[in-house]
Design a protein around this motif. Structure first.
Motif, PDB file in Angstrom:
ATOM      1  N   TYR A 191       8.854   8.525 -10.814  1.00 55.28           N
ATOM      2  CA  TYR A 191       9.886   8.421  -9.763  1.00 55.28           C
ATOM      3  C   TYR A 191      10.718   7.153  -9.944  1.00 55.28           C
ATOM      4  O   TYR A 191      10.193   6.059 -10.162  1.00 55.28           O
ATOM      5  CB  TYR A 191       9.225   8.399  -8.387  1.00 55.28           C
ATOM      6  CG  TYR A 191      10.192   8.159  -7.256  1.00 55.28           C
ATOM      7  CD1 TYR A 191      11.063   9.156  -6.841  1.00 55.28           C
ATOM      8  CD2 TYR A 191      10.244   6.927  -6.618  1.00 55.28           C
ATOM      9  CE1 TYR A 191      11.961   8.942  -5.808  1.00 55.28           C
ATOM     10  CE2 TYR A 191      11.141   6.689  -5.573  1.00 55.28           C
ATOM     11  CZ  TYR A 191      12.002   7.709  -5.181  1.00 55.28           C
ATOM     12  OH  TYR A 191      12.892   7.482  -4.153  1.00 55.28           O
ATOM     13  N   TRP A 248       0.830  -1.212   0.000  1.00 56.41           N
ATOM     14  CA  TRP A 248       0.000   0.000   0.000  1.00 56.41           C
ATOM     15  C   TRP A 248       0.864   1.262   0.000  1.00 56.41           C
ATOM     16  O   TRP A 248       0.596   2.204  -0.765  1.00 56.41           O
ATOM     17  CB  TRP A 248      -0.915  -0.006   1.224  1.00 56.41           C
ATOM     18  CG  TRP A 248      -1.762   1.235   1.343  1.00 56.41           C
ATOM     19  CD1 TRP A 248      -1.543   2.317   2.140  1.00 56.41           C
ATOM     20  CD2 TRP A 248      -2.953   1.517   0.618  1.00 56.41           C
ATOM     21  NE1 TRP A 248      -2.527   3.256   1.966  1.00 56.41           N
ATOM     22  CE2 TRP A 248      -3.413   2.788   1.028  1.00 56.41           C
ATOM     23  CE3 TRP A 248      -3.680   0.817  -0.356  1.00 56.41           C
ATOM     24  CZ2 TRP A 248      -4.569   3.379   0.513  1.00 56.41           C
ATOM     25  CZ3 TRP A 248      -4.826   1.407  -0.869  1.00 56.41           C
ATOM     26  CH2 TRP A 248      -5.263   2.665  -0.438  1.00 56.41           C
ATOM     27  N   LYS A 249       1.898   1.301   0.805  1.00 60.90           N
ATOM     28  CA  LYS A 249       2.726   2.505   0.943  1.00 60.90           C
ATOM     29  C   LYS A 249       3.485   2.825  -0.341  1.00 60.90           C
ATOM     30  O   LYS A 249       3.612   4.000  -0.729  1.00 60.90           O
ATOM     31  CB  LYS A 249       3.704   2.333   2.101  1.00 60.90           C
ATOM     32  CG  LYS A 249       4.604   3.557   2.327  1.00 60.90           C
ATOM     33  CD  LYS A 249       5.478   3.359   3.545  1.00 60.90           C
ATOM     34  CE  LYS A 249       6.444   4.544   3.722  1.00 60.90           C
ATOM     35  NZ  LYS A 249       5.724   5.824   3.915  1.00 60.90           N
ATOM     36  N   TYR A 250       3.982   1.786  -0.998  1.00 57.69           N
ATOM     37  CA  TYR A 250       4.824   2.008  -2.172  1.00 57.69           C
ATOM     38  C   TYR A 250       4.104   1.673  -3.483  1.00 57.69           C
ATOM     39  O   TYR A 250       4.747   1.353  -4.479  1.00 57.69           O
ATOM     40  CB  TYR A 250       6.113   1.191  -2.055  1.00 57.69           C
ATOM     41  CG  TYR A 250       6.956   1.603  -0.873  1.00 57.69           C
ATOM     42  CD1 TYR A 250       7.707   2.762  -0.900  1.00 57.69           C
ATOM     43  CD2 TYR A 250       6.958   0.836   0.291  1.00 57.69           C
ATOM     44  CE1 TYR A 250       8.463   3.152   0.197  1.00 57.69           C
ATOM     45  CE2 TYR A 250       7.703   1.205   1.396  1.00 57.69           C
ATOM     46  CZ  TYR A 250       8.454   2.372   1.342  1.00 57.69           C
ATOM     47  OH  TYR A 250       9.193   2.758   2.427  1.00 57.69           O
ATOM     48  N   ARG A 251       2.795   1.775  -3.454  1.00 64.11           N
ATOM     49  CA  ARG A 251       2.025   1.547  -4.679  1.00 64.11           C
ATOM     50  C   ARG A 251       2.248   2.701  -5.660  1.00 64.11           C
ATOM     51  O   ARG A 251       2.677   3.796  -5.277  1.00 64.11           O
ATOM     52  CB  ARG A 251       0.539   1.417  -4.354  1.00 64.11           C
ATOM     53  CG  ARG A 251      -0.120   2.726  -3.953  1.00 64.11           C
ATOM     54  CD  ARG A 251      -1.502   2.508  -3.391  1.00 64.11           C
ATOM     55  NE  ARG A 251      -2.218   3.756  -3.161  1.00 64.11           N
ATOM     56  CZ  ARG A 251      -2.020   4.553  -2.125  1.00 64.11           C
ATOM     57  NH1 ARG A 251      -1.101   4.240  -1.212  1.00 64.11           N
ATOM     58  NH2 ARG A 251      -2.711   5.678  -2.008  1.00 64.11           N
ATOM     59  N   GLU A 252       1.958   2.402  -6.895  1.00 62.84           N
ATOM     60  CA  GLU A 252       2.098   3.440  -7.923  1.00 62.84           C
ATOM     61  C   GLU A 252       0.939   4.432  -7.813  1.00 62.84           C
ATOM     62  O   GLU A 252      -0.224   4.034  -7.737  1.00 62.84           O
ATOM     63  CB  GLU A 252       2.119   2.787  -9.301  1.00 62.84           C
ATOM     64  CG  GLU A 252       2.391   3.771 -10.426  1.00 62.84           C
ATOM     65  CD  GLU A 252       2.427   3.096 -11.775  1.00 62.84           C
ATOM     66  OE1 GLU A 252       3.513   3.001 -12.372  1.00 62.84           O
ATOM     67  OE2 GLU A 252       1.349   2.636 -12.230  1.00 62.84           O
ATOM     68  N   ARG A 253       1.291   5.730  -7.786  1.00 61.62           N
ATOM     69  CA  ARG A 253       0.281   6.793  -7.721  1.00 61.62           C
ATOM     70  C   ARG A 253       0.557   7.830  -8.816  1.00 61.62           C
ATOM     71  O   ARG A 253       1.626   7.812  -9.447  1.00 61.62           O
ATOM     72  CB  ARG A 253       0.316   7.472  -6.349  1.00 61.62           C
ATOM     73  CG  ARG A 253       0.071   6.550  -5.175  1.00 61.62           C
ATOM     74  CD  ARG A 253      -0.100   7.361  -3.880  1.00 61.62           C
ATOM     75  NE  ARG A 253       1.051   8.203  -3.611  1.00 61.62           N
ATOM     76  CZ  ARG A 253       2.121   7.806  -2.901  1.00 61.62           C
ATOM     77  NH1 ARG A 253       2.160   6.574  -2.395  1.00 61.62           N
ATOM     78  NH2 ARG A 253       3.138   8.635  -2.708  1.00 61.62           N
ATOM     79  N   LYS A 254      -0.387   8.724  -8.975  1.00 63.89           N
ATOM     80  CA  LYS A 254      -0.217   9.741 -10.034  1.00 63.89           C
ATOM     81  C   LYS A 254       0.974  10.642  -9.745  1.00 63.89           C
ATOM     82  O   LYS A 254       1.623  11.135 -10.672  1.00 63.89           O
ATOM     83  CB  LYS A 254      -1.484  10.581 -10.143  1.00 63.89           C
ATOM     84  CG  LYS A 254      -2.666   9.806 -10.696  1.00 63.89           C
ATOM     85  CD  LYS A 254      -3.889  10.700 -10.815  1.00 63.89           C
ATOM     86  CE  LYS A 254      -5.083   9.937 -11.396  1.00 63.89           C
ATOM     87  NZ  LYS A 254      -6.281  10.800 -11.527  1.00 63.89           N
ATOM     88  N   ASP A 255       1.246  10.882  -8.447  1.00 66.20           N
ATOM     89  CA  ASP A 255       2.329  11.809  -8.114  1.00 66.20           C
ATOM     90  C   ASP A 255       3.714  11.157  -8.112  1.00 66.20           C
ATOM     91  O   ASP A 255       4.714  11.831  -7.852  1.00 66.20           O
ATOM     92  CB  ASP A 255       2.074  12.452  -6.747  1.00 66.20           C
ATOM     93  CG  ASP A 255       1.968  11.400  -5.652  1.00 66.20           C
ATOM     94  OD1 ASP A 255       1.853  10.200  -5.983  1.00 66.20           O
ATOM     95  OD2 ASP A 255       1.993  11.768  -4.456  1.00 66.20           O
ATOM     96  N   ASN A 256       3.810   9.840  -8.386  1.00 61.71           N
ATOM     97  CA  ASN A 256       5.137   9.211  -8.434  1.00 61.71           C
ATOM     98  C   ASN A 256       5.328   8.343  -9.671  1.00 61.71           C
ATOM     99  O   ASN A 256       6.106   7.400  -9.676  1.00 61.71           O
ATOM    100  CB  ASN A 256       5.378   8.369  -7.175  1.00 61.71           C
ATOM    101  CG  ASN A 256       4.429   7.175  -7.070  1.00 61.71           C
ATOM    102  OD1 ASN A 256       3.625   6.942  -7.968  1.00 61.71           O
ATOM    103  ND2 ASN A 256       4.533   6.430  -5.983  1.00 61.71           N
ATOM    104  N   MET A 257       4.572   8.682 -10.716  1.00 63.89           N
ATOM    105  CA  MET A 257       4.643   7.875 -11.943  1.00 63.89           C
ATOM    106  C   MET A 257       6.042   7.871 -12.540  1.00 63.89           C
ATOM    107  O   MET A 257       6.503   6.855 -13.065  1.00 63.89           O
ATOM    108  CB  MET A 257       3.647   8.425 -12.968  1.00 63.89           C
ATOM    109  CG  MET A 257       2.188   8.301 -12.542  1.00 63.89           C
ATOM    110  SD  MET A 257       1.607   6.597 -12.555  1.00 63.89           S
ATOM    111  CE  MET A 257       1.547   6.299 -14.301  1.00 63.89           C
TER     112      MET A 257
END
Length: 334
Positions: A78, A67-76
């Motif tokens: 990274y 959950w913590k290191y899932r892919e999100r819009k703000d870290n695409m």
């Protein structure tokens, strides 16, 4: 999202109900009826609790990391920096499994040694000695002090240590009374020992847990715990009413078969002690049905109990010759 949570909770509840209802009547080891069985149950419960703790921690960390290191819009876009490992973390995840193994080993070793002795609180009582002989597919119980013998059932006094001396007349079996003690193997020309105490009068099931042929599943016996007074009366009744067993009857009884209950006013120990390394072999390999039409190779056994007149090897060789002729010669591929 809410529907998914409700579905998950419902499925979990249903599985829990099914599992618990299935354990209600069949989990005998979790309903111990004696001090030896209680020690084993306590070890099982401790092991289950420790394994559950490990499982919860591992799956909890797994879920947290996913959950913590899932892919999100703000870290695409990274890209984490390259790392060469952490000595501290490697030490931690090496030490933790070692500690878990130690935590399981210490109580296990203590319990193993504890159940091989007379239970605490009963050291001052004289144990009742019962010789147990396994045979395909029955259990024979000899009471040397009382001079009686039973087949497929054993009576014991409550609240008194019982010293089972275990051996086998042939193949190896495993002696187990789930409500009263752990299991011990029975082996020909050897002796193992099992102590137990029954807290109260009652009937308990004993069985063989080591596969030893077609009759394995039906190789069960009853343990009847009685008050000392009732036990003494039963012994007296057996001495007065039960028939005496002959050597021929005993040897016939050792042949592979299922028997009902039998009671005798003497024991086979006057003729043979199967735990003696120098005793005869009481096996009958020619009587086993292997289920594929070929009797198999029967080797000469000089120590077999049938070799009383020295003619047994000749009869066996003659029988092998007949079997080979009737099956079309050598079947070395079987």
């Amino acid at each position: 999202m809410k529907k998914s949570k409700v579905l998950l909770v419902s499925l979990t509840s249903i599985m829990a109900v099914l599992l618990l209802s299935g354990c209600e009547n069949n989990m005998v080891v979790f309903n111990p009826e004696g001090p030896i069985a209680r020690q084993i149950t306590e070890l099982i419960n401790f092991s289950i609790a420790l394994m559950l703790l490990v499982t919860v921690v591992v799956f909890g960390l797994f879920g947290f990391i996913v959950w913590k290191y899932r892919e999100r819009k703000d870290n695409m876009d990274y890209e984490p920096p390259e790392e060469h490992g952490s000595t501290v973390l490697e030490i931690i995840w090496t030490v933790i499994p070692i500690l878990i193994i130690i935590a399981l080993t210490i109580p296990t070793v203590k319990t193993i040694y504890a159940i091989d002795e007379i239970p605490k609180g009963y050291e001052d009582q004289e144990p009742l000695v019962i010789h147990v002989t396994s045979a395909d597919w029955k259990w024979i119980f000899s009471y040397p002090e009382q001079g009686i013998e039973t087949v497929n059932y054993v009576n014991i006094p409550e609240d008194r240590p019982i010293d089972f001396k275990l051996t086998s007349a042939g193949t190896m079996q495993s002696f187990w009374i789930p409500a009263l003690a752990g299991q011990k193997y029975t082996m020909a020309k050897a002796e193992t020992q099992l102590y137990l105490v029954a807290d109260n009068p009652g009937s308990y099931v004993g069985k063989n847990t080591n596969f030893n042929g077609q009759g394995y599943a039906g190789m069960e016996f009853e343990v009847l715990s009685q008050t000392q007074k009732d036990f003494d009366q039963w012994v007296q009744d057996v001495k007065e009413t039960a028939p005496k067993m002959t050597l021929e009857e005993y040897e016939k009884m050792l042949e592979p078969s299922h028997l009902g209950r039998k009671t005798f006013s003497n024991t086979h120990l006057e003729w043979v002690d199967h735990s003696d390394p120098h005793s005869k072999n009481y096996t009958n390999p020619e009587m086993y049905d292997r289920g594929h039409g070929w009797p198999g190779k029967i080797f000469e056994d000089k120590d077999n109990y049938k070799n009383k007149d020295g003619n047994n090897s000749e009869s066996i060789n003659h029988k092998e010759s007949e079997n080979e002729d009737s099956h079309g010669g050598d079947h070395s591929g079987h």
